[in-house]
Write an enzyme that holds these catalytic residues in place. Structure first.
Site, PDB file in Angstrom:
ATOM      1  N   SER A  55       0.831  -1.319   0.032  1.00  0.00           N
ATOM      2  CA  SER A  55      -0.043  -0.052  -0.138  1.00  0.00           C
ATOM      3  C   SER A  55       0.877   1.277   0.201  1.00  0.00           C
ATOM      4  CB  SER A  55      -1.052   0.014   1.111  1.00  0.00           C
ATOM      5  OG  SER A  55      -2.076   0.894   1.119  1.00  0.00           O
TER       6      SER A  55
ATOM      7  N   ASP B 220     -10.099  -5.149  -3.888  1.00  0.00           N
ATOM      8  CA  ASP B 220      -9.648  -4.092  -2.952  1.00  0.00           C
ATOM      9  C   ASP B 220     -10.441  -2.861  -2.757  1.00  0.00           C
ATOM     10  OD1 ASP B 220      -7.904  -2.130  -1.602  1.00  0.00           O
ATOM     11  OD2 ASP B 220      -6.121  -2.805  -2.252  1.00  0.00           O
TER      12      ASP B 220
ATOM     13  N   HIS C  41      -8.057  -5.504   0.420  1.00  0.00           N
ATOM     14  CA  HIS C  41      -6.577  -4.962   0.857  1.00  0.00           C
ATOM     15  C   HIS C  41      -6.097  -5.337   1.970  1.00  0.00           C
ATOM     16  CE1 HIS C  41      -4.193  -1.248   0.189  1.00  0.00           C
ATOM     17  NE2 HIS C  41      -4.117  -1.009   1.378  1.00  0.00           N
TER      18      HIS C  41
END
Length: 230
Positions: free
Chosen positions: A119, A174, A208
């Site tokens: 991320s 995600d 995610h």
């Protein structure tokens, strides 16, 4: 300076089981620490590789109503047209380059180092690899995007990492960094470096986060690029 000077605790490290001849430097996501990723790498380690998972400094994050949390740089929004913390991103990249230099001083050449992250950490790993003069072995960029993408040329980058190998991974469900951002990033990366060396993998049903198959793909990527030398 907003605290972005790596004034954070020492990295979580998975030491090599024998003499370290290669290293992986992996940057966690927003609000996290390096510990969970160090554990994940301990599960896929190779004996000659050292895995370094630094902790981000704590700073207020605009996206989270200015709450202070571990963050490599400020995040204002998560859409492709959000404003970006250019100063913070560039400073964070310098800090990562300093970490790479430290490993080089420890005797591991930069071309035996893979940079990676999840991320926000993945975003920083991509930006650093594309702007550094240190020749790296590769990048593993998970569930992320390329920051300051307008600052990159229309054609291939100059410098030492034009042929760098990039493994980019993304979950197709995600909700935070949508798959579309990941695929747009992969397309942009293919214009900046040798497109034959950019691999974009998606994982069905993954949000995610990470998954076992992704970790196995990362292990395969690392072990191929960083084979034992003795």
């Amino acid at each position: 300076m907003c605290g972005n000077n790596m004034s954070a605790p020492l990295p979580a490290i998975v030491p090599a089981a024998r003499k370290a001849t290669a290293a992986v430097i992996f940057l966690h996501g927003l609000g996290d620490t390096g510990h969970g990723w160090a554990e994940a790498f301990a599960g896929i380690r190779s004996a000659h590789i050292k895995y370094i998972c630094p902790h981000a400094p704590v700073m207020p994050v605009t996206l989270n109503m200015n709450m202070a949390m571990p963050s490599w740089f400020d995040i204002i929004g998560l859409s492709p047209d959000s404003l970006e913390d250019e100063t913070g991103i560039k400073q964070a990249a310098e800090n990562v380059k300093a970490l790479i230099d430290q490993e080089v001083k420890n005797g591991i050449p930069s071309n035996r180092i893979i940079l990676g992250g999840f991320s926000q950490g993945g975003a920083l790993s991509l930006y650093t690899a594309l702007t550094t003069q240190q020749k790296l072995a590769g990048v593993t960029a998970l569930s992320c995007w390329l920051p300051l993408r307008a600052s990159f040329p229309q054609g291939p980058i100059g410098g030492v990492n034009r042929d760098i190998s990039i493994l980019q991974c993304h979950g197709d469900l995600d909700p935070l960094v949508p798959l579309m951002f990941g695929s747009l990033t992969a397309e942009k990366l293919k214009t900046l470096v040798n497109p034959a060396n950019v691999t974009f993998r998606t994982y069905a049903g993954m949000m995610h986060s990470s998954c076992q198959q992704e970790m196995m793909d990362i292990k395969q990527f690392i072990d191929k690029l960083l084979p034992p030398v003795d």
